[in-house]
Design an enzyme around this catalytic site. Sequence first.
Site, mmCIF file in Angstrom:
data_model
loop_
_atom_site.group_PDB
_atom_site.id
_atom_site.type_symbol
_atom_site.label_atom_id
_atom_site.label_comp_id
_atom_site.label_asym_id
_atom_site.label_seq_id
_atom_site.Cartn_x
_atom_site.Cartn_y
_atom_site.Cartn_z
ATOM 1 N N GLU A 1 0.787 -1.231 0.000
ATOM 2 C CA GLU A 1 0.000 0.000 0.000
ATOM 3 C C GLU A 1 0.822 1.286 0.000
ATOM 4 O O GLU A 1 0.360 2.309 -0.492
ATOM 5 C CB GLU A 1 -0.943 -0.006 1.216
ATOM 6 C CG GLU A 1 -1.968 -1.113 1.216
ATOM 7 C CD GLU A 1 -2.983 -0.962 0.089
ATOM 8 O OE1 GLU A 1 -3.475 0.163 -0.123
ATOM 9 O OE2 GLU A 1 -3.264 -1.971 -0.591
ATOM 10 N N SER B 1 -49.012 -26.780 40.652
ATOM 11 C CA SER B 1 -48.723 -27.065 42.058
ATOM 12 C C SER B 1 -47.317 -26.686 42.471
ATOM 13 O O SER B 1 -47.021 -26.635 43.668
ATOM 14 C CB SER B 1 -48.951 -28.554 42.339
ATOM 15 O OG SER B 1 -50.316 -28.857 42.255
#
Length: 853
Positions: A91, A490
């Site tokens: 780059e 229950s």
Amino acid sequence: MARFILSFFGAIFSWIVTAAVAGALVLGAIFWMYSRNLPSHEQLAQYTPKTISRIYSGEGRLIDEFAEERRLFVPSDEIPDLVKNAFISAEDKNFYSHHGFDARSMIAAAVQAVRSRGQNVRGASTITQQVMKNFLLSSDRSIERKIKELILASRLEETLSKDQILELYLNEIFLGQNSFGVAAAAQTYFNKTLGELAPHEAAMLAAMPQAPGRYHPVTAKARVTERRNYVLREMWQNGYIDEAAYRAGIEEPLKSVQNGDYPAHRETLPPRDYFTDEIRRQLSRSFGQEEFFGGGLSIRATVDPDLQDQAAVALRQALEQYDRGMGIWRGTGVALPADVLGDAVKWRGALASAAVPRDVPGWLPAVVMGFEGGNARIGIEGIMDEPEGHWVPARDVQWARPRLENGRLGSRAQKAEDLLKVGDVVLVRAMTEDGSGKFIRWSLRQVPQVQGGFMAMDVNTGRVLAMQGGFSYQASDFNRATQAQRQPGSAFKPFVYAAALDSGFTPATIVVDGPIELNTPQGLWKPKNASNRYYGPTPMRTGIEQSRNLMTIRIAEEIGMDVVAGYAEKFGVYDKMNPFLANSLGAQETTLFKMVAAYAMFANGGERVEPTLVDRVQDRFGQTVYRHDRRTCANCADPRLPAGQGPTINSERERVMDAITAYQLTSMMEGVVQRGSGKGVNLPVPVAGKTGTTNDAKDVWFIGFTSNIVAGCYIGFDQPRSLGENAFGGTLCVPVFNAFMRKAVAEYGGSKFRVPPGGYWVKIDRFSGAKLADNATGDNVIAEYFRDGVVPDWSLQNVVDGGFVAGTDFPLVDEVAAQMRNQGAQSVTTSTGKAVVIPKRATEQTISGGGLY
């Protein structure tokens, strides 16, 4: 003549100088104009990019990751020079010598563009310019953006060092496949760390910034290879690698995770499950979505991986057993087109894309290739073909009936083609011999329609050790442990009994078990016990052991539903409980998560404990931003503790119920396990718990606990419907609890439940509630713990009836009354002034029916 020549050249020089000055002024004006109102480059010194949040087990093992942008931030001094040099060569080879922009490269790029008449335009941006573009500017191609980029790049070079700029670049740059930064890209493409990369692999990463969307290592393999080799050549020519490394690198084939050359990083982690996804859901609420997915959080989960696996196995076994008992084949609903079945590459590729669950250990996707002799030949994902083929034999399908096109069930299958079609995608597992592990056959499997949830946690710390929110997370990510609102039935009754015990009741208090009629806006309500029988006045202990609905209703009415609701809310079962009498039987919906957490407070002696899936959260800088355990150690810093004395841990937890009440309730719930609806529990340590079965068995529950671990299970259809007349919490959920807790007890142990001070023991008859001698023995004898200062009315003159009037159309009432008279019963006066008959001693037969709501 000489004077003319001098005058001519002087004029030209003047024009040039004037033009240069004018150009400089114009250029300066342009730069001055664009330099105003530019974003501040100084903010890059506090660079905090979006990074992956990671979840670790208690042992420090990475178990899951979450991110919008897959980025692993790596400081500059930890990035290998090989990687830095690869990107510099690709780059910006003059990176260390220019001051933000490279004039020679810009001129060369301009000349090349002119010569090619715009056909060959190459970039001339330096790494510094790219940093400015990525962080502070847009990516549009314009003169204005380029000028701003040059200005900011020059400023940045004066503010940050070259290494700092390179650090920004290498951690921010997009490299395809949702990978941002070089560390994440190395993991994505090679499943390696930066330090493990070879030169050709570093060069491939450096090739990606040019066109990350088009440079795919599979679909654009030739293009990526060409660009990689260019980067290697630049690295050689720039002196970063020698010629031998360059020659060897360009000869290397392009390998990647995407091409199947390396295992994917995701495959090295456990499959995402309900536990880590619930962490995601909870922390996203606490910290916000942006911080969770981009804050680089390090999260230490409470999960015990071994127990999590056992929870999944135990729940799956119960769900699959129920599903196969129904005998209905549904399959996956997925099929492959016939034109791919003749080509192994095509059908394997199509099968790999099939949306079927792959997170059930031992289950593999397969496709039906054909039939022969009633057997189905299959191709299996990840399993190589054999000359004789892979087969599902006819006898393996004979448990199931197919669903016909008209919606009705067909006859029980006799051969594979009765259930399957060519091209069907199915799930199979290898059946093997116990002990030897010898392969027997491939067996068809399917994800059950019935679902459920399971959760276990430490009763003292609230640390959730295991959570399974369904059969398969990949089949359904709906977490039934935390998100499903279900009726507890229950399983809610212990909160009614807890409120009663704190209201002056004792485990020996006598409560009438008789019929009730209640006018409601919906009509006459006639609740019943599950056995459709009534057992007369009975000690409260027996009421919870046998899950008597009518006793529970009378207790709730006696103490007031507002008191019961207050207890349920205090324990966190409900945010707001409606004080309707039916809710004393668990009619109002809640979650398994809340129920298990509430039961933990029974187990730990009545102290509030907040359930948590997370021990600690650290931010990207290692600072702790959340810690669940807020206890303090008074003398941990003392290097000279007296012999035999351990550290003193201070806890300021809220007490939500009296310690003696908690123990009395725990003792009664031990009876549930020993003699009542939960007697299928079989563990080597003391266990207490409570079953729950709702009307028509739409939901079945069991929540139980030892001295240190509480665990709960519920099973039901997502769209509630009956599980069948033989479905109970004791038959479906207790086996899940057993299977899980056997492993949990082996790892964490257990002991007798701690008896708090402030009480005394009395032996009573558990059938009649009568006081017995201290030396009494027998099946009817139970030692009850009473709080100091409480002297029960052993004359049995005060019986709780809740103020209800008994109905007159219940034939079993007379039957029970006759039984009581035959057993030498006595008449007593209830709290409402009515006379009822108390048996001298109830028989085992009169209480064995029990009741589940």
